[in-house]
Design a protein around this motif. Structure first.
Motif, PDB file in Angstrom:
ATOM      1  N   VAL A 152     -70.337  79.191   8.439  1.00 21.84           N
ATOM      2  CA  VAL A 152     -70.520  80.610   8.161  1.00 21.84           C
ATOM      3  C   VAL A 152     -71.263  80.690   6.829  1.00 21.84           C
ATOM      4  O   VAL A 152     -70.696  80.418   5.773  1.00 21.84           O
ATOM      5  CB  VAL A 152     -69.177  81.366   8.080  1.00 21.84           C
ATOM      6  CG1 VAL A 152     -69.409  82.812   7.683  1.00 21.84           C
ATOM      7  CG2 VAL A 152     -68.447  81.319   9.410  1.00 21.84           C
ATOM      8  N   SER A 207     -61.999  75.730  18.004  1.00 25.23           N
ATOM      9  CA  SER A 207     -63.066  76.268  17.151  1.00 25.23           C
ATOM     10  C   SER A 207     -62.614  76.201  15.694  1.00 25.23           C
ATOM     11  O   SER A 207     -61.591  76.776  15.339  1.00 25.23           O
ATOM     12  CB  SER A 207     -63.382  77.723  17.525  1.00 25.23           C
ATOM     13  OG  SER A 207     -63.873  77.816  18.842  1.00 25.23           O
ATOM     14  N   ILE A 208     -63.396  75.486  14.886  1.00 28.16           N
ATOM     15  CA  ILE A 208     -63.133  75.394  13.450  1.00 28.16           C
ATOM     16  C   ILE A 208     -64.336  75.991  12.749  1.00 28.16           C
ATOM     17  O   ILE A 208     -65.450  75.480  12.858  1.00 28.16           O
ATOM     18  CB  ILE A 208     -62.893  73.941  13.024  1.00 28.16           C
ATOM     19  CG1 ILE A 208     -61.658  73.396  13.738  1.00 28.16           C
ATOM     20  CG2 ILE A 208     -62.729  73.840  11.525  1.00 28.16           C
ATOM     21  CD1 ILE A 208     -61.310  71.976  13.365  1.00 28.16           C
ATOM     22  N   ILE A 209     -64.098  77.094  12.038  1.00 26.83           N
ATOM     23  CA  ILE A 209     -65.204  77.932  11.560  1.00 26.83           C
ATOM     24  C   ILE A 209     -65.093  78.136  10.049  1.00 26.83           C
ATOM     25  O   ILE A 209     -64.043  78.545   9.540  1.00 26.83           O
ATOM     26  CB  ILE A 209     -65.176  79.306  12.267  1.00 26.83           C
ATOM     27  CG1 ILE A 209     -65.220  79.124  13.788  1.00 26.83           C
ATOM     28  CG2 ILE A 209     -66.319  80.196  11.796  1.00 26.83           C
ATOM     29  CD1 ILE A 209     -64.803  80.345  14.570  1.00 26.83           C
ATOM     30  N   GLY A 210     -66.191  77.846   9.341  1.00 26.04           N
ATOM     31  CA  GLY A 210     -66.276  78.175   7.930  1.00 26.04           C
ATOM     32  C   GLY A 210     -65.562  77.187   7.028  1.00 26.04           C
ATOM     33  O   GLY A 210     -65.550  75.974   7.271  1.00 26.04           O
ATOM     34  N   VAL A 212     -58.063  78.244  17.218  1.00 21.98           N
ATOM     35  CA  VAL A 212     -59.112  78.813  16.379  1.00 21.98           C
ATOM     36  C   VAL A 212     -58.641  78.763  14.936  1.00 21.98           C
ATOM     37  O   VAL A 212     -57.588  79.311  14.600  1.00 21.98           O
ATOM     38  CB  VAL A 212     -59.439  80.266  16.775  1.00 21.98           C
ATOM     39  CG1 VAL A 212     -60.478  80.854  15.815  1.00 21.98           C
ATOM     40  CG2 VAL A 212     -59.952  80.333  18.212  1.00 21.98           C
ATOM     41  N   ARG A 220     -60.224  79.983  11.533  1.00 20.30           N
ATOM     42  CA  ARG A 220     -61.374  80.765  11.059  1.00 20.30           C
ATOM     43  C   ARG A 220     -61.270  80.980   9.549  1.00 20.30           C
ATOM     44  O   ARG A 220     -60.540  81.831   9.062  1.00 20.30           O
ATOM     45  CB  ARG A 220     -61.443  82.098  11.808  1.00 20.30           C
ATOM     46  CG  ARG A 220     -62.607  82.986  11.393  1.00 20.30           C
ATOM     47  CD  ARG A 220     -62.994  83.955  12.499  1.00 20.30           C
ATOM     48  NE  ARG A 220     -61.929  84.857  12.876  1.00 20.30           N
ATOM     49  CZ  ARG A 220     -61.745  86.069  12.325  1.00 20.30           C
ATOM     50  NH1 ARG A 220     -62.552  86.487  11.363  1.00 20.30           N
ATOM     51  NH2 ARG A 220     -60.768  86.847  12.750  1.00 20.30           N
ATOM     52  N   ASP A 227     -63.490  82.221   7.289  1.00 20.80           N
ATOM     53  CA  ASP A 227     -64.727  82.931   6.957  1.00 20.80           C
ATOM     54  C   ASP A 227     -64.644  83.682   5.631  1.00 20.80           C
ATOM     55  O   ASP A 227     -65.565  83.649   4.831  1.00 20.80           O
ATOM     56  CB  ASP A 227     -65.120  83.884   8.092  1.00 20.80           C
ATOM     57  CG  ASP A 227     -63.958  84.722   8.589  1.00 20.80           C
ATOM     58  OD1 ASP A 227     -62.844  84.611   8.031  1.00 20.80           O
ATOM     59  OD2 ASP A 227     -64.156  85.494   9.545  1.00 20.80           O
ATOM     60  N   LEU A 287     -53.662  80.273  16.368  1.00 21.11           N
ATOM     61  CA  LEU A 287     -54.685  80.946  15.556  1.00 21.11           C
ATOM     62  C   LEU A 287     -54.311  80.839  14.089  1.00 21.11           C
ATOM     63  O   LEU A 287     -53.187  81.153  13.697  1.00 21.11           O
ATOM     64  CB  LEU A 287     -54.790  82.421  15.960  1.00 21.11           C
ATOM     65  CG  LEU A 287     -55.624  83.316  15.036  1.00 21.11           C
ATOM     66  CD1 LEU A 287     -57.088  82.899  15.062  1.00 21.11           C
ATOM     67  CD2 LEU A 287     -55.471  84.786  15.433  1.00 21.11           C
ATOM     68  N   HIS A 346     -55.836  82.092  10.380  1.00 21.47           N
ATOM     69  CA  HIS A 346     -56.839  82.901   9.701  1.00 21.47           C
ATOM     70  C   HIS A 346     -56.405  83.094   8.254  1.00 21.47           C
ATOM     71  O   HIS A 346     -55.375  82.564   7.816  1.00 21.47           O
ATOM     72  CB  HIS A 346     -57.034  84.247  10.420  1.00 21.47           C
ATOM     73  CG  HIS A 346     -58.264  84.978   9.979  1.00 21.47           C
ATOM     74  ND1 HIS A 346     -58.296  86.341   9.776  1.00 21.47           N
ATOM     75  CD2 HIS A 346     -59.508  84.522   9.671  1.00 21.47           C
ATOM     76  CE1 HIS A 346     -59.507  86.686   9.384  1.00 21.47           C
ATOM     77  NE2 HIS A 346     -60.266  85.602   9.318  1.00 21.47           N
ATOM     78  N   HIS A 369     -51.367  83.568   9.240  1.00 20.45           N
ATOM     79  CA  HIS A 369     -52.355  84.427   8.586  1.00 20.45           C
ATOM     80  C   HIS A 369     -52.073  84.516   7.086  1.00 20.45           C
ATOM     81  O   HIS A 369     -51.072  85.101   6.671  1.00 20.45           O
ATOM     82  CB  HIS A 369     -52.328  85.830   9.203  1.00 20.45           C
ATOM     83  CG  HIS A 369     -53.533  86.658   8.869  1.00 20.45           C
ATOM     84  ND1 HIS A 369     -53.657  87.365   7.710  1.00 20.45           N
ATOM     85  CD2 HIS A 369     -54.695  86.849   9.552  1.00 20.45           C
ATOM     86  CE1 HIS A 369     -54.821  87.986   7.686  1.00 20.45           C
ATOM     87  NE2 HIS A 369     -55.478  87.670   8.805  1.00 20.45           N
TER      88      HIS A 369
END
Length: 270
Positions: free
Chosen positions: A47, A65-68, A83, A85, A87, A104, A106, A134
């Motif tokens: 990202v 999914s591994i994002i950022g 996931v 994330r 970001d 999840l 986040h 989270h």
């Protein structure tokens, strides 16, 4: 796989490639009016300037999914459908931790308290299936049950357990050695010695199982076909009949799981 099988596989491959090429050509001819379906899944995704950092000995399932800004430590495993994330803040996963299917993770950029919170998961942690984490902290050797939700500012201390399906409200601290559960989560009881041992064993079991899945996902088409033939051949044997004839058949090493993967299959001591 024989010569005929290779030929059929190659023809099928060429047909699929041709179909994709025709699809791209059709999109170009349609100009600005085309709709293009995005089919390719990206397990690791940047990202902007934030890129995932995954240890070479960690296992990340193909559908995860591994994002950022996400760091995954040595020997950890991120299972199918997860996931992570990172970001708007960072996610850190320690060593030997397992985050199970469809979970999840986040982070928090803004919330009611105005705090900017990363998500920090320690070493040898087990996060059960479909959990939601989270903007929280889970310390070493803690356990988060399947379907549990940890909201912003939650801290699960070392050797603490969150029961399956629990909802832990913002800024809750779960002390070491306690079991919390319910909606909203509250103290239920102290952990038993057996449960503490189970938490440690759970992370070890998943670390071993992740090695098997990593090896299976790395196999090519020919290797998979070869193992299918072996399984078909050895599935037909009758051990009782063989013993009557004095026949001893050795199972090919390709079909043997190591004892640390299937501990219940280990030979019993005489």
């Amino acid at each position: 796989m024989g010569t005929l099988g290779r030929a059929i596989y190659s023809v099928g491959f060429w047909i699929r490639e041709t179909g994709q090429a025709l699809d791209r050509l059709g999109c170009r001819l349609q100009g600005n009016y085309y709709f293009q379906e995005q089919r390719e899944h990206r397990t690791l995704m940047n990202v902007f300037d934030k890129a995932p950092a995954v240890d070479k000995d960690a296992f990340v399932a193909p559908s995860a999914s591994i994002i950022g800004n996400v760091h995954v430590g040595r020997g950890s495993s991120i299972w199918y459908g997860c996931v992570l994330r990172g970001d708007v803040n960072s996610i850190s996963v320690g060593s030997g931790t397992n985050i199970q299917d469809n979970s999840l993770v986040h982070v928090a950029k803004s919330n009611l308290s105005g705090k900017v919170l990363p998500t920090i998961i320690g070493d040898n942690v087990t996060v059960g299936h479909s959990a939601v984490l989270h903007g929280c902290t889970v310390e070493d050797e803690a356990f988060v049950g399947a379907g549990a939700t940890l909201l912003d500012g939650v801290c699960v201390e070392k050797n603490a357990m969150v029961a399956a399906g629990a909802l832990v409200r913002q800024n809750t601290r779960i002390p070491c050695g306690e079991v919390w559960g319910g909606n909203p989560a509250k103290f239920l009881r102290k952990l038993t010695e057996e449960e503490k041992a189970f938490i440690s064993q759970s992370s070890l079991n998943y670390a071993n199982l992740a090695q098997v899945h990593a090896a299976e996902n790395a196999k090519g088409f020919d290797e998979i076909e070869f193992e299918k033939v072996l399984r078909k051949k050895f599935a037909r044997r009758d051990e009782e009949y063989d013993s009557m004839l004095g026949v001893v058949r050795e199972t090919p090493p390709e079909l043997i799981l190591s004892n640390n993967i299937m501990p219940d299959k280990m030979p019993k001591a005489a």
